[in-house]
Design a protein around this motif. Structure first.
Motif, PDB file in Angstrom:
ATOM      1  N   SER A  96      37.964  29.597  32.187  1.00 31.09           N
ATOM      2  CA  SER A  96      39.245  30.218  31.860  1.00 31.09           C
ATOM      3  C   SER A  96      40.078  29.235  31.044  1.00 31.09           C
ATOM      4  O   SER A  96      39.720  28.066  30.906  1.00 31.09           O
ATOM      5  CB  SER A  96      39.982  30.637  33.134  1.00 31.09           C
ATOM      6  OG  SER A  96      40.211  29.529  33.960  1.00 31.09           O
ATOM      7  N   SER A 106      44.184  32.507  31.570  1.00 29.14           N
ATOM      8  CA  SER A 106      43.568  33.669  30.948  1.00 29.14           C
ATOM      9  C   SER A 106      42.069  33.610  31.207  1.00 29.14           C
ATOM     10  O   SER A 106      41.434  32.568  31.025  1.00 29.14           O
ATOM     11  CB  SER A 106      43.833  33.646  29.443  1.00 29.14           C
ATOM     12  OG  SER A 106      43.091  34.657  28.799  1.00 29.14           O
ATOM     13  N   SER A 112      39.842  41.411  30.302  1.00 26.51           N
ATOM     14  CA  SER A 112      40.661  40.203  30.290  1.00 26.51           C
ATOM     15  C   SER A 112      41.644  40.257  31.445  1.00 26.51           C
ATOM     16  O   SER A 112      42.042  41.343  31.875  1.00 26.51           O
ATOM     17  CB  SER A 112      41.443  40.078  28.978  1.00 26.51           C
ATOM     18  OG  SER A 112      40.557  39.883  27.916  1.00 26.51           O
ATOM     19  N   THR A 115      38.501  35.915  30.418  1.00 25.61           N
ATOM     20  CA  THR A 115      37.816  37.046  29.808  1.00 25.61           C
ATOM     21  C   THR A 115      36.392  37.061  30.318  1.00 25.61           C
ATOM     22  O   THR A 115      35.751  36.012  30.398  1.00 25.61           O
ATOM     23  CB  THR A 115      37.827  36.927  28.269  1.00 25.61           C
ATOM     24  OG1 THR A 115      39.185  36.901  27.833  1.00 25.61           O
ATOM     25  CG2 THR A 115      37.102  38.083  27.615  1.00 25.61           C
TER      26      THR A 115
END
Length: 175
Positions: free
Chosen positions: A114, A127, A89, A129
């Motif tokens: 994202s 963010s 992440s 991942t």
């Protein structure tokens, strides 16, 4: 032997100082730890270290043998990327005006799958991942616009095949 990425999983008792001794094993061999994550495991009072390195299988095997000599270590394993399912992440802090002034930023967010975590007048946080290369690609795409802050987590991983550690951990928990 050819270098490649290895993920080492270490199951241990949760004791102070073990991380320092494990990192010393890598230091002695001049092998860089590329990623590190420590968390609880599926068994109470047992921690799981997930360590990512780029080296040969021979060096990886020797390192795992050294790690297993530590008193608190219950068992250690190593895997190639093909043997595991893994994720990392990352958080990106970007100036807020770019979200509205630069259309390409919106495209990067959409194409990279994202998420916007928070928005303020001064900045917004994304963010992401995924696999290491996906995060690297997003970083490279955002870099020309200016990244105020960036942080990436260590790898988290589970094996595709059944792990014999489950039985070992059950025995450990019963004792």
């Amino acid at each position: 032997m050819e270098k490649q990425w290895y993920t080492i999983s270490v199951y241990s008792e949760n004791n102070v100082g073990l991380l320092n001794r494990i990192s010393g094993i890598f230091l002695k061999r001049h092998i860089n730890i590329e990623g590190l994550n420590v968390s609880k495991s599926e068994i109470e009072n047992v921690s799981k270290f997930t360590i990512v390195i780029y080296t040969t299988e021979d060096w990886t095997r020797k390192i795992v043998q050294q790690i297993e000599k530590q008193v608190e270590v219950i068992k250690a394993f190593y895997h190639t990327d093909d043997d595991i399912i893994y994720q990392e992440s990352a958080l990106f802090k970007i100036a807020s005006h770019l979200l509205f002034d630069e259309r390409q930023i919106q495209n990067i967010i959409k194409e990279s799958n994202s998420q916007i975590v928070t928005v303020s007048r001064e900045f917004f946080v994304l963010s992401k991942t995924g696999r290491r290369h996906e995060i690297d690609e997003m970083h490279d795409a955002l870099e020309p616009y200016g990244i105020m802050q960036f942080v990436r987590s260590g790898r988290i991983a589970v094996t595709k095949a059944a792990m014999p550690i489950s039985e070992i951990l059950k025995e450990f928990q019963e004792n």
